[in-house]
Design an enzyme around this catalytic site. Sequence first.
Site, PDB file in Angstrom:
ATOM      1  N   ASP A   1      18.505  82.162   8.596  1.00 12.26           N
ATOM      2  CA  ASP A   1      18.859  83.046   9.418  1.00 12.26           C
ATOM      3  C   ASP A   1      20.041  84.182   8.789  1.00 12.26           C
ATOM      4  OD1 ASP A   1      19.878  81.112  10.205  1.00 12.26           O
ATOM      5  OD2 ASP A   1      20.109  82.203  12.295  1.00 12.26           O
TER       6      ASP A   1
ATOM      7  N   GLU B   1      32.881  78.445   5.930  1.00 15.96           N
ATOM      8  CA  GLU B   1      31.562  78.168   6.225  1.00 15.96           C
ATOM      9  C   GLU B   1      30.157  78.225   4.960  1.00 15.96           C
ATOM     10  OE1 GLU B   1      27.953  80.037   9.245  1.00 15.96           O
ATOM     11  OE2 GLU B   1      28.899  81.453   9.142  1.00 15.96           O
TER      12      GLU B   1
END
Length: 521
Positions: A296, A480
Amino acid sequence: MRRLLLTLFLLITFGISYAQVLSPRQLFPGLFEAVQLSDIFPDNKTFVDATPKRDPALIMKDYYVVKDKPGFDLKQFVIDNFIIPGANTNVFKSDVSLGIRKHIDTLWEVLYRKHDTVSKYSSLISLPNDFIIPGGRFRETYYWDSYFTMLGLQESHKTKIIQNMIGNFAYMIDKYGFIPNGTRTYYLTRSQPPFFSMMLDLLAKDEGEKVLIQYQPELLKEYGFWMSGSEKLKPGQAYRMAVRMQDGEILNRYWDDSDKPREESFKKDVDAGKQTKQKLGDFYRNIRAAAESGWDFSTRWLDTTGKLETIQTTFIIPVDLNCLMYHLELSIAKSYQLQGNGSKYRYYLTQATLRKKAIMKYSWSEKDGWFMDYNWKLKHTTPHQTLAGVFPLNFNIADTKQAAKVATALKTKFLKSGGLVTTIKRSGQQWDSPNAWAPLQYMAIEGLNKYNYSGLARSIADTWISTNIRVFNSTGKLMEKYNVIDTDVKAGGGEYPLQDGFGWTNGVLLNLLNRYHMDNL
């Protein structure tokens, strides 16, 4: 008002047990919308992760008394009634001079959470065992993240933590019928890529194949969740996560049982909904289904314009999801084989074989030399090449000619100076170029090794390791995601700032360091 009265009645009648399955929007009708549509917190996840200081019913009673009074301060009301979360990893200061291995070893402690510290009013789902979180704004366990985190835990010989986390996932399957996206009540309408059977493969390396028998009930329940309603479908029909293709095969898609804005990204979804031509419920479900994918957002879910308002996740048969379902079917078959149940073994092996044939039929594009997603509404592959196309190699689905073409495309289209880009299109979305993510590097490397492209696999691993170490040496952090084209620029896109920590980055990096015997780091 009716929704408020019903919520108050249920809270008063059934007490805490009922509150623990309600999401923040359900617990705080009116207050939730007021906070999330305001600018009190830049990140909508802050409020849904906040812990009520007292019974939600009492907070709501007071809110409706004071909210319309002159001078009412919404922010102060929230501060008075909720414990506002912070990112615990911010207090950790790394020492680059100690090296990256020591950093990762220390981070296991920083990212470790006790299972028995959950407030009775929190949106956190209570779990039976301790666990590891990703880090940053992600203060809870996430489903598919955890597999890649476990890769590093296994390298660190922390088998007990792996056992505990698998136990938590099994607990949730037994309690809810599936593993939610993350361990928050607002995630209880969707799952994430089904890596549970892959986790059991990891644990089996330490504990033996008996774990497949031990967790067979949960494997079957998870399979039932993803296949729910499939037996009643006619060609061209879909129900929840299951789609019957035009020639009768059953494949899976991403889905969410809610068609409302995501609670953790409420304002962004409401604002994005103003731009779409879809029915709002369809748009929100497509947004949520993309969140279930973990990607997403990405152009893989969008039409050829690449605009978020065109998102069509529920129209798409994702190649990676169906490879994971193939592995789940094989794992169930193996569990029955270990029990000596020949008929059940053959049944699930047949289901896996049928799925493999369908993946080859619908996802392989000879023109692109790549495994693509498939739009079951339009009856053709989607136009976007993404790293999801490496999954058929990881699960030994591709034939040797297909694997050769995938390897060539990885080398010529995806491999950049810092690693493999997620897609070959720049869109501003975080799961597109120029960004790269640890789990997809790992899946590509694994897949290439299974088809004896060990040189290319090593080249990708070396590049990725170098990127991680370069950023660590300059910042003291593992991120990340990474920008692997403009390597001096931080990765961007997404709905929140770049996060550090970071569970799956740590796990994949340690696995690769050990695999390629890089002991001097």
